[in-house]
Design an enzyme around this catalytic site. Structure first.
Site, mmCIF file in Angstrom:
data_model
loop_
_atom_site.group_PDB
_atom_site.id
_atom_site.type_symbol
_atom_site.label_atom_id
_atom_site.label_comp_id
_atom_site.label_asym_id
_atom_site.label_seq_id
_atom_site.Cartn_x
_atom_site.Cartn_y
_atom_site.Cartn_z
ATOM 1 C CG HIS A 1 4.637 -1.817 10.571
ATOM 2 N ND1 HIS A 1 6.053 -2.123 10.636
ATOM 3 C CD2 HIS A 1 4.808 -0.894 9.639
ATOM 4 C CE1 HIS A 1 6.814 -1.311 9.607
ATOM 5 N NE2 HIS A 1 5.832 -0.598 9.016
ATOM 6 C CE1 TYR B 1 8.794 5.118 3.366
ATOM 7 C CE2 TYR B 1 7.364 6.911 3.447
ATOM 8 C CZ TYR B 1 7.736 5.699 3.738
ATOM 9 O OH TYR B 1 7.015 5.471 4.846
ATOM 10 N N PRO C 1 0.593 -1.185 -0.058
ATOM 11 C CG PRO C 1 -0.997 -1.507 1.691
ATOM 12 C CD PRO C 1 0.337 -2.108 1.060
ATOM 13 C CG ASN C 2 -0.218 4.287 1.414
ATOM 14 O OD1 ASN C 2 -1.426 4.658 0.665
ATOM 15 N ND2 ASN C 2 -0.548 3.742 2.378
ATOM 16 N NE ARG D 1 3.957 6.676 1.756
ATOM 17 C CZ ARG D 1 4.229 5.444 2.161
ATOM 18 N NH1 ARG D 1 4.616 4.547 1.286
ATOM 19 N NH2 ARG D 1 3.962 5.244 3.502
ATOM 20 N NE ARG E 1 6.730 4.554 9.977
ATOM 21 C CZ ARG E 1 5.620 4.706 8.977
ATOM 22 N NH1 ARG E 1 5.383 3.670 8.156
ATOM 23 N NH2 ARG E 1 4.942 5.885 9.060
ATOM 24 C CB SER F 1 12.360 4.455 5.444
ATOM 25 O OG SER F 1 11.433 3.448 6.029
ATOM 26 C CG HIS G 1 10.873 -2.161 4.801
ATOM 27 N ND1 HIS G 1 9.572 -2.016 4.814
ATOM 28 C CD2 HIS G 1 11.283 -3.432 5.518
ATOM 29 C CE1 HIS G 1 8.973 -3.224 5.336
ATOM 30 N NE2 HIS G 1 9.933 -4.071 5.888
ATOM 31 C CB ALA H 1 1.455 0.266 6.452
ATOM 32 C CG ASP I 1 -1.289 -17.021 8.712
ATOM 33 O OD1 ASP I 1 -0.051 -17.190 9.190
ATOM 34 O OD2 ASP I 1 -2.326 -17.001 9.110
ATOM 35 C CG ASN J 1 8.391 -2.033 0.434
ATOM 36 O OD1 ASN J 1 7.812 -2.130 1.577
ATOM 37 N ND2 ASN J 1 9.002 -0.816 0.122
ATOM 38 C CD GLU K 1 10.072 -7.426 6.491
ATOM 39 O OE1 GLU K 1 10.051 -8.404 7.142
ATOM 40 O OE2 GLU K 1 9.965 -6.326 6.994
ATOM 41 N NE ARG L 1 10.165 6.162 8.807
ATOM 42 C CZ ARG L 1 9.019 5.995 8.054
ATOM 43 N NH1 ARG L 1 9.071 4.977 7.076
ATOM 44 N NH2 ARG L 1 8.247 6.732 7.905
HETATM 45 C C1 DQA Z 1 8.264 1.088 3.925
HETATM 46 C C2 DQA Z 1 8.106 1.493 5.489
HETATM 47 C C3 DQA Z 1 6.721 1.176 6.098
HETATM 48 O O1 DQA Z 1 6.872 1.350 7.359
HETATM 49 C C4 DQA Z 1 5.771 2.209 5.433
HETATM 50 O O2 DQA Z 1 4.478 1.722 5.970
HETATM 51 C C5 DQA Z 1 5.751 2.159 4.035
HETATM 52 C C6 DQA Z 1 7.162 2.089 3.412
HETATM 53 C C7 DQA Z 1 9.736 1.376 3.274
HETATM 54 O O3 DQA Z 1 9.917 0.991 2.116
HETATM 55 O O4 DQA Z 1 10.387 2.099 3.802
HETATM 56 O O5 DQA Z 1 4.594 2.214 3.202
HETATM 57 O O6 DQA Z 1 7.636 -0.234 3.705
#
Ligand code: DQA
Length: 157
Positions: free
Chosen positions: A89, A32, A19-20, A27, A120, A111, A109, A86, A96, A83, A107, A116
């Site tokens: 978390h 990021y 998401p996002n 953003r 997170r 950031s 990320h 959110a 699962d 990635n 996994e 943070r």
């Molecule tokens: C993220 C870190 C997450 O905490 C956050 O919700 C994101 C991006 C990152 O790539 O740093 O959406 O996964």
């Protein structure tokens, strides 16, 4: 179906963004960075050009769509780079799904999540992954791919 290129078995990888991450570039660029998701995909394609890798990219803002994508592609793929954004978390259903499809998963990320906000710092996904890479921007995806490819080769050896 197994694909060979010049006699080399192609490694098939799902590259998933949660998401996002479709808003990357606009953003919170101070966290990021300025690359859009399209830029990231382009750079990943360049990075893995000579690594005998085939990939499918997927981004969704919906947990269930990501889980459906994992289920639908579980027989095709050799590994997953994700990635989870959110969902990292709190999403036990994504956790699962990852353990359920039983594919090596890394996994990543952009950031440094461990430095943070407290919420997170915890990943419910981490334990079902081969590795977690964070804080390197685009480099997290590159390093994550290197780890994943090594793991796929190890499992297929
Ligand atoms: C993220 C870190 C997450 O905490 C956050 O919700 C994101 C991006 C990152 O790539 O740093 O959406 O996964």
């Amino acid at each position: 179906m197994t694909y060979y290129f010049l006699g080399i078995k192609m490694k098939k990888i799902l590259i998933i963004n949660g998401p996002n991450l479709n808003l990357l570039g606009e953003r919170e660029p101070e966290i990021y960075g300025h690359l859009t998701l399209e830029d990231i995909i382009k750079k990943i394609k360049e990075y893995i050009k000579n690594k005998d890798v085939e990939f499918k990219f997927f981004q969704s803002n919906h947990e269930g769509q990501i889980i459906d994508f994992l289920h639908e592609n579980r027989k095709w793929a050799d590994g997953i780079l994700i990635n989870p954004a959110a969902l990292t978390h709190y999403s036990y259903s994504l956790r699962d799904a990852i353990s359920g499809v039983a594919l090596p998963t890394v996994e990543v990320h952009l950031s440094g999540i461990s430095k943070r906000e407290p919420f997170r710092r915890n990943s419910v996904i981490k334990d079902v992954c081969v590795a977690q890479v964070s804080g390197l921007g685009l480099g997290s995806y590159f390093k994550g791919l290197d780890i994943l490819i090594r793991e796929i080769l190890k499992q297929n050896a």
